[in-house]
Design an enzyme around this catalytic site. Structure first.
Site, PDB file in Angstrom:
ATOM      1  N   ILE A  70      49.685  53.986  44.824  1.00 27.77           N
ATOM      2  CA  ILE A  70      50.916  53.284  45.305  1.00 27.77           C
ATOM      3  C   ILE A  70      51.819  53.465  44.115  1.00 27.77           C
ATOM      4  O   ILE A  70      52.994  53.713  44.355  1.00 27.77           O
ATOM      5  CB  ILE A  70      50.736  51.635  45.343  1.00 27.77           C
ATOM      6  CG1 ILE A  70      52.026  51.316  46.254  1.00 27.77           C
ATOM      7  CG2 ILE A  70      50.663  50.825  44.071  1.00 27.77           C
ATOM      8  CD1 ILE A  70      51.723  50.045  46.759  1.00 27.77           C
TER       9      ILE A  70
ATOM     10  N   HIS B 200      37.217  52.759  41.220  1.00 29.52           N
ATOM     11  CA  HIS B 200      37.982  53.736  41.775  1.00 29.52           C
ATOM     12  C   HIS B 200      38.348  54.911  40.751  1.00 29.52           C
ATOM     13  O   HIS B 200      38.441  54.873  39.649  1.00 29.52           O
ATOM     14  CB  HIS B 200      39.423  53.340  41.852  1.00 29.52           C
ATOM     15  CG  HIS B 200      40.154  52.523  40.821  1.00 29.52           C
ATOM     16  ND1 HIS B 200      39.652  51.174  40.598  1.00 29.52           N
ATOM     17  CD2 HIS B 200      40.942  52.707  39.914  1.00 29.52           C
ATOM     18  CE1 HIS B 200      40.622  50.855  39.500  1.00 29.52           C
ATOM     19  NE2 HIS B 200      41.219  51.783  39.177  1.00 29.52           N
TER      20      HIS B 200
HETATM   21  P1  5GP Z   1      43.360  50.940  36.978  1.00 29.59           P
HETATM   22  O1  5GP Z   1      44.484  50.765  36.169  1.00 29.59           O
HETATM   23  O2  5GP Z   1      42.461  49.725  37.555  1.00 29.59           O
HETATM   24  O3  5GP Z   1      42.592  52.193  36.801  1.00 29.59           O
HETATM   25  O4  5GP Z   1      44.169  51.650  38.317  1.00 29.59           O
HETATM   26  C1  5GP Z   1      44.449  50.934  39.572  1.00 29.59           C
HETATM   27  C2  5GP Z   1      45.251  51.754  40.220  1.00 29.59           C
HETATM   28  O5  5GP Z   1      45.443  51.129  41.641  1.00 29.59           O
HETATM   29  C3  5GP Z   1      46.562  51.900  39.808  1.00 29.59           C
HETATM   30  O6  5GP Z   1      47.156  53.231  39.745  1.00 29.59           O
HETATM   31  C4  5GP Z   1      47.582  51.402  40.804  1.00 29.59           C
HETATM   32  O7  5GP Z   1      48.810  52.202  41.002  1.00 29.59           O
HETATM   33  C5  5GP Z   1      46.893  51.281  42.129  1.00 29.59           C
HETATM   34  N1  5GP Z   1      47.067  50.393  43.097  1.00 29.59           N
HETATM   35  C6  5GP Z   1      47.224  48.969  42.663  1.00 29.59           C
HETATM   36  N2  5GP Z   1      47.423  48.198  43.768  1.00 29.59           N
HETATM   37  C7  5GP Z   1      47.571  49.141  44.750  1.00 29.59           C
HETATM   38  C8  5GP Z   1      47.864  49.180  46.287  1.00 29.59           C
HETATM   39  O8  5GP Z   1      47.900  47.968  46.874  1.00 29.59           O
HETATM   40  N3  5GP Z   1      47.583  50.085  47.065  1.00 29.59           N
HETATM   41  C9  5GP Z   1      47.557  51.554  46.484  1.00 29.59           C
HETATM   42  N4  5GP Z   1      47.388  52.497  47.105  1.00 29.59           N
HETATM   43  N5  5GP Z   1      47.181  51.527  45.201  1.00 29.59           N
HETATM   44  C10 5GP Z   1      47.159  50.335  44.284  1.00 29.59           C
END
Ligand code: 5GP
Ligand code: ZN
Length: 111
Positions: free
Chosen positions: A30, A97
Protein backbone atom coordinates in the site's frame (compact mmCIF):
# COMPACT_ATOMS: atom_id res chain seq x y z
CA UNK A 1 -6.32 -14.95 12.77
CA UNK A 2 -8.96 -12.28 13.31
CA UNK A 3 -6.61 -9.72 14.85
CA UNK A 4 -4.13 -9.91 11.95
CA UNK A 5 -4.16 -7.19 9.28
CA UNK A 6 -2.92 -9.47 6.49
CA UNK A 7 -5.23 -12.37 7.42
CA UNK A 8 -8.17 -9.95 7.22
CA UNK A 9 -6.87 -8.37 4.00
CA UNK A 10 -6.47 -11.63 2.08
CA UNK A 11 -9.89 -12.87 3.29
CA UNK A 12 -11.65 -9.69 2.09
CA UNK A 13 -13.94 -10.29 -0.92
CA UNK A 14 -12.68 -7.05 -2.51
CA UNK A 15 -9.04 -8.07 -2.18
CA UNK A 16 -6.97 -8.07 -5.40
CA UNK A 17 -4.11 -10.57 -5.56
CA UNK A 18 -1.24 -10.41 -8.03
CA UNK A 19 -0.76 -14.14 -7.56
CA UNK A 20 -2.30 -16.88 -5.47
CA UNK A 21 -1.91 -20.61 -5.04
CA UNK A 22 -2.64 -23.10 -2.24
CA UNK A 23 0.31 -21.87 -0.16
CA UNK A 24 0.95 -18.18 -0.82
CA UNK A 25 -0.62 -14.91 -1.99
CA UNK A 26 1.11 -11.87 -3.49
CA UNK A 27 -0.32 -8.34 -3.44
CA UNK A 28 0.83 -4.76 -3.96
CA UNK A 29 2.27 -2.90 -0.98
CA UNK A 30 0.00 0.00 0.00
CA UNK A 31 3.02 2.29 0.52
CA UNK A 32 5.40 1.37 -2.31
CA UNK A 33 9.13 2.04 -1.84
CA UNK A 34 9.94 1.36 -5.51
CA UNK A 35 8.12 1.45 -8.88
CA UNK A 36 7.31 -2.22 -8.24
CA UNK A 37 6.75 -3.22 -4.61
CA UNK A 38 4.68 -6.21 -3.67
CA UNK A 39 4.48 -8.62 -0.77
CA UNK A 40 4.38 -12.41 -0.82
CA UNK A 41 2.70 -13.92 2.24
CA UNK A 42 1.85 -17.44 3.36
CA UNK A 43 -1.91 -17.98 3.45
CA UNK A 44 -1.39 -19.58 6.84
CA UNK A 45 -0.83 -17.13 9.72
CA UNK A 46 2.82 -17.22 10.88
CA UNK A 47 4.09 -14.20 12.79
CA UNK A 48 7.76 -14.07 11.86
CA UNK A 49 10.16 -15.62 9.38
CA UNK A 50 12.02 -17.21 12.31
CA UNK A 51 8.81 -19.03 13.28
CA UNK A 52 8.23 -20.36 9.77
CA UNK A 53 9.67 -23.88 9.94
CA UNK A 54 8.12 -25.17 6.70
CA UNK A 55 10.78 -25.50 3.97
CA UNK A 56 8.19 -26.14 1.28
CA UNK A 57 6.32 -22.95 2.14
CA UNK A 58 9.56 -20.96 2.18
CA UNK A 59 10.40 -22.26 -1.28
CA UNK A 60 6.92 -21.42 -2.55
CA UNK A 61 7.30 -17.81 -1.31
CA UNK A 62 10.54 -17.31 -3.25
CA UNK A 63 9.16 -19.01 -6.35
CA UNK A 64 6.07 -16.78 -6.29
CA UNK A 65 8.28 -13.70 -5.82
CA UNK A 66 10.20 -14.52 -8.99
CA UNK A 67 7.07 -15.38 -10.97
CA UNK A 68 5.39 -12.05 -10.17
CA UNK A 69 8.69 -10.19 -10.75
CA UNK A 70 8.76 -11.73 -14.24
CA UNK A 71 5.15 -10.69 -14.85
CA UNK A 72 5.91 -7.16 -13.66
CA UNK A 73 8.93 -6.91 -15.96
CA UNK A 74 11.53 -6.42 -13.22
CA UNK A 75 13.12 -9.88 -13.16
CA UNK A 76 15.73 -9.16 -15.82
CA UNK A 77 16.87 -5.85 -14.35
CA UNK A 78 16.91 -7.32 -10.87
CA UNK A 79 15.00 -6.85 -7.68
CA UNK A 80 15.54 -6.69 -3.95
CA UNK A 81 14.01 -9.23 -1.56
CA UNK A 82 13.55 -8.16 2.07
CA UNK A 83 12.36 -10.09 5.10
CA UNK A 84 12.08 -7.93 8.21
CA UNK A 85 12.41 -9.93 11.43
CA UNK A 86 11.41 -8.10 14.59
CA UNK A 87 11.65 -4.52 15.87
CA UNK A 88 15.23 -3.63 14.88
CA UNK A 89 14.45 -4.62 11.30
CA UNK A 90 11.33 -2.45 11.33
CA UNK A 91 8.80 -5.29 11.15
CA UNK A 92 5.39 -3.70 11.66
CA UNK A 93 3.01 -6.44 10.47
CA UNK A 94 3.40 -9.74 12.32
CA UNK A 95 2.28 -12.01 9.49
CA UNK A 96 5.30 -13.15 7.46
CA UNK A 97 5.75 -11.15 4.26
CA UNK A 98 8.51 -11.18 1.69
CA UNK A 99 9.02 -7.71 0.22
CA UNK A 100 9.83 -7.67 -3.50
CA UNK A 101 11.13 -4.32 -4.78
CA UNK A 102 12.10 -3.54 -8.34
CA UNK A 103 12.18 -0.98 -11.11
CA UNK A 104 14.97 1.14 -9.65
CA UNK A 105 18.56 0.82 -8.45
CA UNK A 106 19.14 -0.32 -4.86
CA UNK A 107 22.35 0.13 -2.95
CA UNK A 108 24.34 -1.96 -0.54
CA UNK A 109 24.68 -1.61 2.36
CA UNK A 110 21.06 -0.52 2.71
CA UNK A 111 21.61 1.92 5.60
P1 5GP B 1 7.14 -4.49 7.53
O1 5GP B 1 7.56 -3.12 7.99
O2 5GP B 1 6.34 -5.21 8.58
O3 5GP B 1 8.25 -5.31 6.96
O4 5GP B 1 6.20 -4.24 6.28
C1 5GP B 1 4.83 -4.08 6.34
C2 5GP B 1 4.39 -3.59 4.98
O5 5GP B 1 3.00 -3.73 4.86
C3 5GP B 1 4.73 -2.11 4.72
O6 5GP B 1 5.54 -2.00 3.56
C4 5GP B 1 3.34 -1.48 4.53
O7 5GP B 1 3.35 -0.48 3.54
C5 5GP B 1 2.49 -2.66 4.13
N1 5GP B 1 1.09 -2.52 4.52
C6 5GP B 1 0.64 -2.12 5.74
N2 5GP B 1 -0.70 -2.12 5.75
C7 5GP B 1 -1.11 -2.54 4.52
C8 5GP B 1 -2.39 -2.73 3.92
O8 5GP B 1 -3.44 -2.53 4.54
N3 5GP B 1 -2.40 -3.15 2.64
C9 5GP B 1 -1.26 -3.38 1.92
N4 5GP B 1 -1.42 -3.78 0.66
N5 5GP B 1 -0.04 -3.21 2.45
C10 5GP B 1 0.04 -2.79 3.74
ZN1 ZN C 1 -2.12 -13.29 9.69
Amino acid sequence: VASCLFCRLIADPGFTALYRDDDVIAFADINPQAPVHFLVVPRQHVETISALDDDHLLGRMFAAAHLVALEKGVAEGGYRLVLNEGPNAGQTVYHVHLHVLGGRQFHWPPG
